[in-house]
Motif scaffolding. Structure first.
Motif, mmCIF file in Angstrom:
data_model
loop_
_atom_site.group_PDB
_atom_site.id
_atom_site.type_symbol
_atom_site.label_atom_id
_atom_site.label_comp_id
_atom_site.label_asym_id
_atom_site.label_seq_id
_atom_site.Cartn_x
_atom_site.Cartn_y
_atom_site.Cartn_z
ATOM 1 N N MET A 128 0.837 -1.216 0.000
ATOM 2 C CA MET A 128 0.000 0.000 0.000
ATOM 3 C C MET A 128 0.864 1.256 0.000
ATOM 4 N N GLN A 129 1.952 1.208 0.769
ATOM 5 C CA GLN A 129 2.845 2.375 0.786
ATOM 6 C C GLN A 129 3.420 2.631 -0.603
ATOM 7 N N LEU A 130 3.875 1.547 -1.261
ATOM 8 C CA LEU A 130 4.494 1.689 -2.584
ATOM 9 C C LEU A 130 3.468 2.195 -3.600
ATOM 10 N N ALA A 131 2.253 1.640 -3.534
ATOM 11 C CA ALA A 131 1.209 2.065 -4.471
ATOM 12 C C ALA A 131 0.832 3.528 -4.207
ATOM 13 N N ALA A 132 0.747 3.886 -2.907
ATOM 14 C CA ALA A 132 0.389 5.271 -2.568
ATOM 15 C C ALA A 132 1.480 6.240 -3.011
ATOM 16 N N ALA A 133 2.723 5.756 -3.116
ATOM 17 C CA ALA A 133 3.830 6.627 -3.559
ATOM 18 C C ALA A 133 3.870 6.724 -5.088
ATOM 19 N N GLY A 134 2.924 6.067 -5.748
ATOM 20 C CA GLY A 134 2.813 6.218 -7.211
ATOM 21 C C GLY A 134 3.562 5.159 -8.002
ATOM 22 N N HIS A 135 3.980 4.089 -7.372
ATOM 23 C CA HIS A 135 4.679 3.036 -8.115
ATOM 24 C C HIS A 135 3.685 2.039 -8.704
ATOM 25 N N GLU A 136 4.174 1.337 -9.723
ATOM 26 C CA GLU A 136 3.377 0.266 -10.328
ATOM 27 C C GLU A 136 3.835 -1.019 -9.644
ATOM 28 N N VAL A 137 2.998 -1.550 -8.773
ATOM 29 C CA VAL A 137 3.468 -2.585 -7.839
ATOM 30 C C VAL A 137 3.001 -3.990 -8.235
ATOM 31 N N THR A 138 3.945 -4.929 -8.187
ATOM 32 C CA THR A 138 3.594 -6.347 -8.246
ATOM 33 C C THR A 138 3.776 -6.893 -6.841
ATOM 34 N N ALA A 139 2.693 -7.423 -6.271
ATOM 35 C CA ALA A 139 2.734 -7.918 -4.883
ATOM 36 C C ALA A 139 2.695 -9.443 -4.922
ATOM 37 N N LEU A 140 3.807 -10.057 -4.538
ATOM 38 C CA LEU A 140 3.896 -11.525 -4.607
ATOM 39 C C LEU A 140 3.971 -12.125 -3.209
ATOM 40 N N ASP A 141 3.259 -13.224 -3.032
ATOM 41 C CA ASP A 141 3.349 -13.958 -1.764
ATOM 42 C C ASP A 141 2.939 -15.406 -2.024
ATOM 43 N N LEU A 142 3.488 -16.261 -1.184
ATOM 44 C CA LEU A 142 3.196 -17.692 -1.295
ATOM 45 C C LEU A 142 1.813 -18.032 -0.749
ATOM 46 N N SER A 143 1.356 -17.246 0.207
ATOM 47 C CA SER A 143 0.139 -17.598 0.949
ATOM 48 C C SER A 143 -1.114 -16.954 0.343
ATOM 49 N N GLY A 144 -1.967 -17.811 -0.231
ATOM 50 C CA GLY A 144 -3.218 -17.317 -0.801
ATOM 51 C C GLY A 144 -4.109 -16.684 0.259
ATOM 52 N N ARG A 145 -4.074 -17.287 1.464
ATOM 53 C CA ARG A 145 -4.916 -16.779 2.551
ATOM 54 C C ARG A 145 -4.483 -15.378 2.962
ATOM 55 N N ARG A 146 -3.174 -15.194 3.089
ATOM 56 C CA ARG A 146 -2.675 -13.859 3.463
ATOM 57 C C ARG A 146 -2.899 -12.856 2.326
ATOM 58 N N LEU A 147 -2.837 -13.345 1.077
ATOM 59 C CA LEU A 147 -3.081 -12.429 -0.045
ATOM 60 C C LEU A 147 -4.542 -11.975 -0.105
ATOM 61 N N GLU A 148 -5.446 -12.797 0.451
ATOM 62 C CA GLU A 148 -6.840 -12.341 0.553
ATOM 63 C C GLU A 148 -6.895 -11.060 1.377
ATOM 64 N N ARG A 149 -6.140 -11.055 2.465
ATOM 65 C CA ARG A 149 -6.108 -9.844 3.319
ATOM 66 C C ARG A 149 -5.489 -8.674 2.560
ATOM 67 N N LEU A 150 -4.459 -8.983 1.767
ATOM 68 C CA LEU A 150 -3.829 -7.901 0.970
ATOM 69 C C LEU A 150 -4.854 -7.307 -0.001
ATOM 70 N N ARG A 151 -5.601 -8.193 -0.667
ATOM 71 C CA ARG A 151 -6.614 -7.709 -1.627
ATOM 72 C C ARG A 151 -7.646 -6.831 -0.911
ATOM 73 N N ALA A 152 -8.087 -7.297 0.261
ATOM 74 C CA ALA A 152 -9.090 -6.523 1.013
ATOM 75 C C ALA A 152 -8.506 -5.165 1.412
ATOM 76 N N ASN A 153 -7.246 -5.152 1.791
ATOM 77 C CA ASN A 153 -6.595 -3.886 2.163
ATOM 78 C C ASN A 153 -6.517 -2.932 0.975
ATOM 79 N N LEU A 154 -6.170 -3.483 -0.190
ATOM 80 C CA LEU A 154 -6.098 -2.635 -1.391
ATOM 81 C C LEU A 154 -7.482 -2.076 -1.717
ATOM 82 N N GLU A 155 -8.477 -2.940 -1.587
ATOM 83 C CA GLU A 155 -9.836 -2.499 -1.924
ATOM 84 C C GLU A 155 -10.273 -1.376 -0.984
ATOM 85 N N ARG A 156 -10.004 -1.562 0.307
ATOM 86 C CA ARG A 156 -10.434 -0.552 1.282
ATOM 87 C C ARG A 156 -9.744 0.779 1.045
ATOM 88 N N THR A 157 -8.460 0.728 0.676
ATOM 89 C CA THR A 157 -7.707 1.977 0.525
ATOM 90 C C THR A 157 -7.774 2.529 -0.903
#
Ligand SMILES: C[S@@+](CC[C@H](N)C(=O)[O-])C[C@H]1O[C@@H](n2cnc3c(N)ncnc32)[C@H](O)[C@@H]1O
Length: 428
Positions: free
Chosen positions: A248-277
């Motif tokens: 979120m910090q990188l995206a808010a700073a105007g970067h084009e971000v690829t967010a990679l993680d092994l955990s699908g469950r944790r990435l669900e939280r990332l998606r929800a965070n992106l959606e909220r912000t």
């Protein structure tokens, strides 16, 4: 409606037992089916009580010791510890705390006979326990961790870190827009590094701007990694991204971000965070050790899996669960990931490495080994010169070393190590 199986105190006892006897993290124990279905206020209060007891085990034992003439059974000791912490750490009203503890003792056959004892001990503690409590040392880190932290920073620093662990952590918000305006709206303080800080125990859900996605929760120390990436509009890989604080910090700073993680469950939280912000990133569920990008990135941020020993202020359960043996495996994984990160970045591009760890083996030593092993990388010391970062945070051989006892007057900071590297060559 049926009564819940647990009230907050009974839940706290169960959670403490899960940590101390079964070596389970609180977060895991809170996910047990019968706990998850409890009313949110019981869960929140039970968790808070469990955290406070785990933070103060040694003080609680010291305060009750003078009044214990013969050994008490583990379940009775647990009830006593909870009572003492409520009396002396949380300033609970003696009458209510003692009655509740006696009620808990009565509830089970195995403890019922000790109700008089619990009553007598807690009454004495409420009258005379303060001095022993104040005199006792803060909860010590387990031996394996204490030895390493003392070895790296000295025994006085290890004690100061333990004191910081006991005090807990304030609530830090990373802000999408104007930090000063948010600080005013929520009654917080803008830290020199730009986060907005509120008192420990502040309830996140009640704060203005949450639903609008104006901010997210992230320790002030953890924000420094993304800030080391210079410029804007870069293609940045956030390797090990979930739940997404740095994405979120990188995206808010105007970067084009690829967010990679092994955990699908944790990435669900990332998606929800992106959606909220309302921020965007390309989300990739892959193993960093095997994934291949289509093209190299302008910069890579590697927030590697680690012991999380920098977060004991928030997670006093962790030292009871994590073993020293796990560290070797983690340091091997961190080195492999650094090798991968170096290969994902363009010549001239940055690799930022960070861990929320107190252990030099996961921080300073990883930086030194990477510089030796990977001749294509060099230090990017300039990127580590961030506004608001005190000189004492700069590690002698590069990187920033944050310790929980730093910024004591402001409420401390998580243990963290972050270093900036650059791939040699022209950006082209
Ligand atoms: C320290 S956490 C990342 C926190 C995140 N950067 C943030 O700021 O919110 C480490 C992450 O590494 C991920 N991870 C562990 N092994 C991995 C692997 N082999 N490949 C990709 N991600 C991995 C874990 O799932 C975890 O989410």
């Amino acid at each position: 409606m049926a009564q819940p199986a647990y009230d907050a105190r009974a839940l706290a006892l169960r959670l403490i037992d899960c940590v101390l006897r079964h070596q389970r993290m609180l977060s895991e124990a809170l996910g047990d089916e019968d706990v998850e279905s409890l009313p949110p206020e019981i869960k929140a209060r039970g968790q808070r009580l469990a955290v406070e007891v785990l933070r103060h085990l040694s003080r609680a034992d010291a305060a009750m010791k003078p009044y214990i003439q013969q050994p008490v059974s583990p379940p009775v000791k647990a009830i006593l510890r909870l009572g003492v912490v409520e009396l002396l750490a949380l300033d609970g009203a003696p009458h209510g705390v003692v009655n509740a503890a006696v009620g808990l003792t009565r509830r089970h056959q195995g403890t019922a006979r000790a109700k008089g004892l619990v009553n007598a001990i807690l009454r004495r503690v409420s009258e005379d326990g303060r001095e022993a409590w104040d005199k006792a040392p803060a909860q010590r880190m387990p031996k394996w961790l204490r030895g390493r932290v003392g070895g790296a920073f000295g025994n006085a620093a290890a004690s100061a870190i333990e004191l910081a662990h006991e005090r807990g952590a304030p609530l830090d918000l990373s802000v999408k827009g104007d930090a000063a305006a948010l600080a005013e709206a929520v009654g917080g303080e803008v830290l020199p590094t730009g986060s907005v800080r509120l008192a420990a125990g502040t309830r996140v859900s009640g704060l203005p701007g949450y639903d609008a996605g104006d901010w997210w929760v992230q320790d002030a120390g953890a924000t420094l990694a993304a800030k080391m990436i210079g410029g804007t509009g870069l293609r940045v890989l956030d390797l090990c991204a979930a739940p997404g604080g740095k994405t979120m910090q990188l995206a808010a700073a105007g970067h084009e971000v690829t967010a990679l993680d092994l955990s699908g469950r944790r990435l669900e939280r990332l998606r929800a965070n992106l959606e909220r912000t309302g921020l965007t990133a390309q989300v990739v569920t892959e193993d960093a050790l095997h994934w291949e990008p289509e093209a190299p990135f302008d910069a890579v941020l590697l927030d590697a899996p680690c012991s999380a020993t920098g977060t004991l202020r928030r997670h006093p359960d962790l030292p009871h669960v994590r073993e020293a043996d796990a560290i070797k495996e983690l340091t091997q994984l961190q080195a492999q990931m650094l090798d991968r990160a170096a290969g994902f970045v363009k010549p001239g591009g940055q690799v930022i490495y960070c861990v929320c760890s107190l252990l030099p083996a996961e921080g300073e030593a990883q930086l030194a080994a990477a510089l030796e092993r990977l001749p294509e990388l060099e230090r990017d010391a300039g990127a580590e010169d961030l506004p608001g970062v005190p000189a004492e945070w700069h590690a002698p051989d590069g990187g920033l070393r944050l310790r929980p006892d730093f910024w004591a007057e402001r409420g401390g900071i998580d243990g963290f190590f972050v270093a900036a590297l650059r791939r040699r060559g022209d950006a082209g």
